[in-house]
Scaffold this motif. Structure first.
Motif, PDB file in Angstrom:
ATOM      1  N   PHE A 173       6.621   3.460  10.554  1.00  0.00           N
ATOM      2  CA  PHE A 173       6.550   3.907   8.833  1.00  0.00           C
ATOM      3  C   PHE A 173       5.302   3.668   8.487  1.00  0.00           C
ATOM      4  CE2 PHE A 173      11.466   2.169   9.332  1.00  0.00           C
ATOM      5  CZ  PHE A 173      11.545   2.804   8.204  1.00  0.00           C
ATOM      6  N   PHE A 174       4.503   3.245   8.850  1.00  0.00           N
ATOM      7  CA  PHE A 174       3.089   3.358   8.084  1.00  0.00           C
ATOM      8  C   PHE A 174       2.648   4.433   8.493  1.00  0.00           C
ATOM      9  CE2 PHE A 174       2.186  -1.543   9.120  1.00  0.00           C
ATOM     10  CZ  PHE A 174       3.350  -1.937   7.432  1.00  0.00           C
ATOM     11  N   HIS A 192      -8.857  -3.169   2.705  1.00  0.00           N
ATOM     12  CA  HIS A 192      -8.048  -2.911   4.150  1.00  0.00           C
ATOM     13  C   HIS A 192      -6.970  -3.662   3.908  1.00  0.00           C
ATOM     14  CE1 HIS A 192      -9.518  -0.522   7.312  1.00  0.00           C
ATOM     15  NE2 HIS A 192     -10.912  -1.376   7.464  1.00  0.00           N
ATOM     16  N   TRP A 193      -6.312  -5.354   3.416  1.00  0.00           N
ATOM     17  CA  TRP A 193      -5.472  -5.863   2.876  1.00  0.00           C
ATOM     18  C   TRP A 193      -4.931  -5.578   2.107  1.00  0.00           C
ATOM     19  CZ3 TRP A 193      -3.031  -9.578   4.899  1.00  0.00           C
ATOM     20  CH2 TRP A 193      -2.496 -10.994   3.543  1.00  0.00           C
ATOM     21  N   LYS A 194      -5.715  -4.754   0.693  1.00  0.00           N
ATOM     22  CA  LYS A 194      -5.171  -4.056  -0.341  1.00  0.00           C
ATOM     23  C   LYS A 194      -4.698  -2.686   0.019  1.00  0.00           C
ATOM     24  CE  LYS A 194      -7.817  -6.051  -3.728  1.00  0.00           C
ATOM     25  NZ  LYS A 194      -8.839  -5.341  -5.006  1.00  0.00           N
ATOM     26  N   ARG A 198      -0.561  -3.564  -0.190  1.00  0.00           N
ATOM     27  CA  ARG A 198      -0.153  -2.708  -2.652  1.00  0.00           C
ATOM     28  C   ARG A 198      -0.002  -0.957  -2.027  1.00  0.00           C
ATOM     29  NH1 ARG A 198      -4.847  -4.685  -6.827  1.00  0.00           N
ATOM     30  NH2 ARG A 198      -4.792  -7.577  -6.476  1.00  0.00           N
ATOM     31  N   VAL A 199      -0.120  -0.742  -0.542  1.00  0.00           N
ATOM     32  CA  VAL A 199       0.463   0.698  -0.209  1.00  0.00           C
ATOM     33  C   VAL A 199       1.567   0.617   0.841  1.00  0.00           C
ATOM     34  CG1 VAL A 199      -0.880   2.755   0.244  1.00  0.00           C
ATOM     35  CG2 VAL A 199      -2.037   1.408  -1.476  1.00  0.00           C
ATOM     36  N   LEU A 200       0.722   0.408   1.842  1.00  0.00           N
ATOM     37  CA  LEU A 200       1.579   0.972   2.516  1.00  0.00           C
ATOM     38  C   LEU A 200       3.403  -0.371   2.763  1.00  0.00           C
ATOM     39  CD1 LEU A 200      -0.682   0.766   5.468  1.00  0.00           C
ATOM     40  CD2 LEU A 200       0.258   2.661   4.865  1.00  0.00           C
ATOM     41  N   LEU A 201       2.816  -1.688   2.430  1.00  0.00           N
ATOM     42  CA  LEU A 201       4.099  -2.872   2.375  1.00  0.00           C
ATOM     43  C   LEU A 201       5.361  -2.245   1.281  1.00  0.00           C
ATOM     44  CD1 LEU A 201       2.707  -5.709   3.483  1.00  0.00           C
ATOM     45  CD2 LEU A 201       4.174  -4.517   4.522  1.00  0.00           C
ATOM     46  N   PRO A 202       4.912  -1.971   0.485  1.00  0.00           N
ATOM     47  CA  PRO A 202       5.706  -1.642  -0.912  1.00  0.00           C
ATOM     48  C   PRO A 202       6.818   0.206  -0.235  1.00  0.00           C
ATOM     49  CG  PRO A 202       3.815  -2.255  -1.956  1.00  0.00           C
ATOM     50  CD  PRO A 202       3.463  -2.141  -0.185  1.00  0.00           C
ATOM     51  N   GLY A 207      11.938  -0.636   6.380  1.00  0.00           N
ATOM     52  CA  GLY A 207      11.760  -0.768   7.495  1.00  0.00           C
ATOM     53  C   GLY A 207      11.793  -2.833   7.656  1.00  0.00           C
ATOM     54  N   ILE A 208      11.046  -2.825   6.909  1.00  0.00           N
ATOM     55  CA  ILE A 208      11.056  -4.351   6.649  1.00  0.00           C
ATOM     56  C   ILE A 208      12.574  -4.753   6.689  1.00  0.00           C
ATOM     57  CG2 ILE A 208      10.041  -6.339   5.288  1.00  0.00           C
ATOM     58  CD1 ILE A 208       7.843  -4.851   4.547  1.00  0.00           C
TER      59      ILE A 208
END
Length: 289
Positions: A173-174, A192-194, A198-202, A207-208
């Motif tokens: 998915f990423f 990287h954390w943001k 804030r971009v990839l996980l939403p 996939g989650i």
């Protein structure tokens, strides 16, 4: 020169025959699908109505529906069932949280970072999908014995390592996120954390949900590791608790059916909550494949 003969047209009789054959084919298809659905649903229905029958009625006629509603089976198992469900929820919840965190972080590293040996390390991680988890139960038991841990903590640490599937799904998915979006976030000064949170996980919510559903079912229904790891009665999970209704005198079918009915509710509710994201994740994964 002779003019070409006109193409033959189908007669009304031929068209009617094709429509009749199509209707017959449709009826046969629906009949087969209905039979498959019935064979799938009937065991669940049998479990549900057997849970409200006394054991002697179940033994007298296994498949007969109940003549009266009997809730004594639920009264007999409710106190123990609450303990088993609490243990299963604790083990499954913490294990799932560990797997999701590890999968997201590792998938981000494999997808967005460039380092030497990345693909080789990813292939090595995929080996975890090729080895059956229960083939490692003896080695796992030896390790927890050496470390001096056991019970619920041993289960959580064991299940927390089942992250290969989650890393594989999350990375796919990423990788599907357009690079322009990630580059725009970096130009805006995102770390990287943001970028991950804030971009990839939403964008990777399907996939989650897919990883959550599969992992939840694997951990919740696992039987072998709790059977080997759990020694104390108060630490039993639902699958092992169900086994306690079997003894040398026979099986207590009524209480066991009640326990199975209760144990089925939680996974069913979890699926109903995440079903849309789950189906979307499966469909997107199929398109990417």
């Amino acid at each position: 020169m002779t003019s070409p003969s006109p193409a033959p047209t189908s007669t009304p009789t031929a068209r009617g025959s094709r429509r009749a054959a199509g209707r017959v084919g449709g009826v046969v298809t629906y009949a087969v699908l209905a039979l498959v659905a019935l064979t799938t649903i009937f065991p669940v229905l049998w479990m549900l109505y057997s849970s409200i029958k006394p054991t002697q009625d179940i033994l007298r006629d296994v498949f007969a529906p109940p003549t009266t509603l009997y809730f004594g089976n639920f009264d007999a198992v409710l106190q123990d069932m609450l303990i088993w469900v609490k243990n299963s929820v604790l083990v499954t919840g913490i294990s799932l949280a560990i797997i999701l965190v590890v999968s997201a972080l590792a998938a981000y590293a494999f997808s967005q970072l460039r380092f030497r040996g990345r693909e080789l390390l990813f292939v090595f991680m995929l080996v975890g999908l090729m080895v059956p988890a229960h083939a490692l139960v003896v080695a796992g038991f030896k390790w927890i014995s050496v470390l001096g841990i056991g019970g619920i903590l041993a289960l959580i640490l064991t299940y927390g390592g089942w992250s290969s599937f989650g890393i594989l799904v999350m990375r796919s998915f990423f990788d599907a996120v357009p690079k322009e979006i990630i580059e725009a976030a970096r130009m805006d000064g995102a770390s990287h954390w943001k970028i991950l949170t804030r971009v990839l996980l939403p964008l990777a919510r399907p996939g989650i949900a897919t990883v959550t559903i599969f992992t939840f079912l694997w951990v919740w229904n696992d039987f072998v590791y709790p059977l080997v790891y759990l020694q104390r009665t108060e630490d039993l999970t639902v699958p092992i608790g169900i086994l306690s209704f079997q003894s040398r005198q026979g099986v207590q079918w009524g209480p066991q059916m009640a326990t199975l009915a209760i144990a089925t509710i939680i996974p069913l509710v979890a699926y109903l909550i995440a079903r849309r994201q789950f189906v979307r994740g499966i469909m997107q994964g199929a398109v990417k494949g």
